[in-house]
Design a protein around this motif. Structure first.
Motif, PDB file in Angstrom:
ATOM      1  N   LEU A   1       0.830  -1.201   0.000  1.00 17.51           N
ATOM      2  CA  LEU A   1       0.000   0.000   0.000  1.00 17.51           C
ATOM      3  C   LEU A   1       0.865   1.253   0.000  1.00 17.51           C
ATOM      4  O   LEU A   1       0.557   2.230  -0.687  1.00 17.51           O
ATOM      5  N   THR A   2       1.960   1.213   0.749  1.00 18.27           N
ATOM      6  CA  THR A   2       2.874   2.354   0.784  1.00 18.27           C
ATOM      7  C   THR A   2       3.455   2.622  -0.602  1.00 18.27           C
ATOM      8  O   THR A   2       3.507   3.775  -1.054  1.00 18.27           O
ATOM      9  N   ARG A   3       3.890   1.565  -1.297  1.00 15.92           N
ATOM     10  CA  ARG A   3       4.448   1.739  -2.636  1.00 15.92           C
ATOM     11  C   ARG A   3       3.408   2.300  -3.594  1.00 15.92           C
ATOM     12  O   ARG A   3       3.704   3.184  -4.406  1.00 15.92           O
ATOM     13  N   LEU A   4       2.186   1.782  -3.501  1.00 17.25           N
ATOM     14  CA  LEU A   4       1.136   2.262  -4.390  1.00 17.25           C
ATOM     15  C   LEU A   4       0.854   3.742  -4.163  1.00 17.25           C
ATOM     16  O   LEU A   4       0.655   4.504  -5.118  1.00 17.25           O
ATOM     17  N   LYS A   5       0.848   4.160  -2.909  1.00 11.41           N
ATOM     18  CA  LYS A   5       0.624   5.573  -2.610  1.00 11.41           C
ATOM     19  C   LYS A   5       1.738   6.444  -3.196  1.00 11.41           C
ATOM     20  O   LYS A   5       1.494   7.561  -3.661  1.00 11.41           O
ATOM     21  N   LEU A   6       2.965   5.939  -3.154  1.00 15.13           N
ATOM     22  CA  LEU A   6       4.099   6.690  -3.698  1.00 15.13           C
ATOM     23  C   LEU A   6       4.020   6.787  -5.221  1.00 15.13           C
ATOM     24  O   LEU A   6       4.297   7.839  -5.809  1.00 15.13           O
ATOM     25  N   GLU A   7       3.627   5.692  -5.864  1.00 13.28           N
ATOM     26  CA  GLU A   7       3.558   5.683  -7.329  1.00 13.28           C
ATOM     27  C   GLU A   7       2.315   6.385  -7.856  1.00 13.28           C
ATOM     28  O   GLU A   7       2.346   6.982  -8.936  1.00 13.28           O
ATOM     29  N   GLY A   8       1.222   6.284  -7.120  1.00 19.66           N
ATOM     30  CA  GLY A   8      -0.015   6.936  -7.535  1.00 19.66           C
ATOM     31  C   GLY A   8      -0.504   6.459  -8.883  1.00 19.66           C
ATOM     32  O   GLY A   8      -0.416   5.272  -9.226  1.00 19.66           O
ATOM     33  N   ASP A   9      -0.998   7.405  -9.691  1.00 18.14           N
ATOM     34  CA  ASP A   9      -1.560   7.071 -10.999  1.00 18.14           C
ATOM     35  C   ASP A   9      -0.505   6.606 -11.994  1.00 18.14           C
ATOM     36  O   ASP A   9      -0.845   6.133 -13.082  1.00 18.14           O
ATOM     37  N   THR A  10       0.762   6.752 -11.645  1.00 15.64           N
ATOM     38  CA  THR A  10       1.830   6.325 -12.561  1.00 15.64           C
ATOM     39  C   THR A  10       2.203   4.856 -12.369  1.00 15.64           C
ATOM     40  O   THR A  10       3.072   4.349 -13.077  1.00 15.64           O
TER      41      THR A  10
END
Length: 342
Positions: free
Chosen positions: A76-85
């Motif tokens: 979840l942390t990684r997804l938040k960092l990457e966002g829509d990209t």
């Protein structure tokens, strides 16, 4: 599909013709790649990942690319960092404790999959996340190093400080978060005092489950925070009863692991097909003896005999995703404060 062509003097026309030809070649299904973010132990050589990849690739005419991170919270942390990209199509390895927070990101899409085959304690159902396995957290101990294991959370908290346990960090690990919620479920407002007592028994706090269990099996510590299903691995794969789970009189907190599809998934149709596949024996058969958890949907064969010897919790704890989302930060801060106080 993008191609890079080196153009040499006298070959400009040939290069231009090649570009036109490449631009008209359709991308076949075999050229498609489904990218799945998950935790490292899932895609290890002994985990379910390799078998899941092989089975799904036979049906999808595509390639499956697993990307591993340390543990579920880190996903979840990684997804938040990457966002829509983010390049991910699927996130596999969150659990119900993170579902509400994951939805709040706005990155996940409704799956639209028939989940009537799902059978998990408490009957968890969601329009965005699909359960793929479950297990109860437990203190697993080495019978050769610890003759009298704790029989309750109270005995663990107040027991002999010389008998150590390794636990996972709730900021980065779903087992770590699950243990924090287990302590909170048992102690409520008295949880900070319980943590202050328990920290005397904590040898170390690891970022994820793999590091913690590795220390345990290397004999560095007699107890580890894991699952009631963990002893099944040793019974089946190693043919030993040496490692056992302690049954706690108060009950055990359950983890239900889930998979979800991203709104910006590059391969949306493949992602939905994979979520359907998750509930079939092709996926579920890999769970008991590769992920060492309980399957969330029917398998093609009964569970191995060793699973009948496992701890059967007298009570199951599970907070709602909304309650966890509303309190996770405060409870982690509470844990940090208690664990650092002298």
């Amino acid at each position: 599909m993008r191609a890079t062509i080196s153009v040499f003097p006298g070959r400009a026309l040939a290069a231009a013709a090649a570009i036109v030809m490449l631009s008209t070649v359709p991308v076949s299904a075999a050229d498609k790649t489904l990218t799945i973010y998950t935790y490292e132990s899932f895609i290890s050589e002994w985990g379910p990942g390799p078998k899941v990849k092989e089975a799904f690739e036979k049906t999808c005419e595509c390639k499956v690319d697993f990307v591993g991170v340390a543990d579920g919270v880190a996903l979840l942390t990684r997804l938040k960092l990457e966002g829509d990209t983010s390049k991910a199509d699927i996130i596999l390895g969150l659990d119900t404790n993170l579902v509400a927070e994951a939805k709040q990101t706005g990155f996940f899409d409704v799956h639209g999959v028939d989940t009537s085959a799902v059978k998990v304690p408490g009957g968890f159902s969601d329009d965005t996340f699909i359960p793929y396995d479950y297990g109860h957290f437990a203190v697993v101990y080495d019978t050769q190093a610890l003759k009298t294991p704790p029989k309750s959370m109270k005995e663990l908290v107040e027991g002999d400080p010389s008998q150590k346990i390794v636990i996972e960090d709730p900021r980065t690990s779903t087992p770590g978060l699950g243990f924090l919620l287990w302590v909170k479920s048992v102690y409520g407002d008295d949880a900070p005092a319980a943590w202050q007592k328990l920290k005397r028994r904590v040898l170390t706090v690891t970022p994820g489950w793999s590091e913690a269990y590795g220390l345990f099996t290397k004999g560095e510590v007699p107890m580890v925070l894991s699952y009631t299903t963990s002893p099944a691995y040793h019974m089946i794969a190693e043919e030993t009863d040496r490692y056992q789970a302690a049954a706690f009189s108060e009950g055990h907190y359950i983890q239900i692991e889930v998979a979800g599809m991203l709104k910006n998934a590059p391969q949306k149709d493949l992602a939905r097909d994979f979520l359907k596949f998750v509930l079939t024996p092709g996926f579920q058969d890999t769970i008991p003896t590769n992920n060492w958890m309980m399957p969330a949907a029917p398998t093609s064969e009964p569970l191995p005999e060793a699973f009948g010897k496992l701890v059967n919790p007298s009570r199951t704890f599970l907070m709602s995703p909304e309650e966890v989302a509303a309190n996770r930060k405060a409870w982690i801060d509470e844990w940090l404060t208690a664990m650092t106080l002298e």
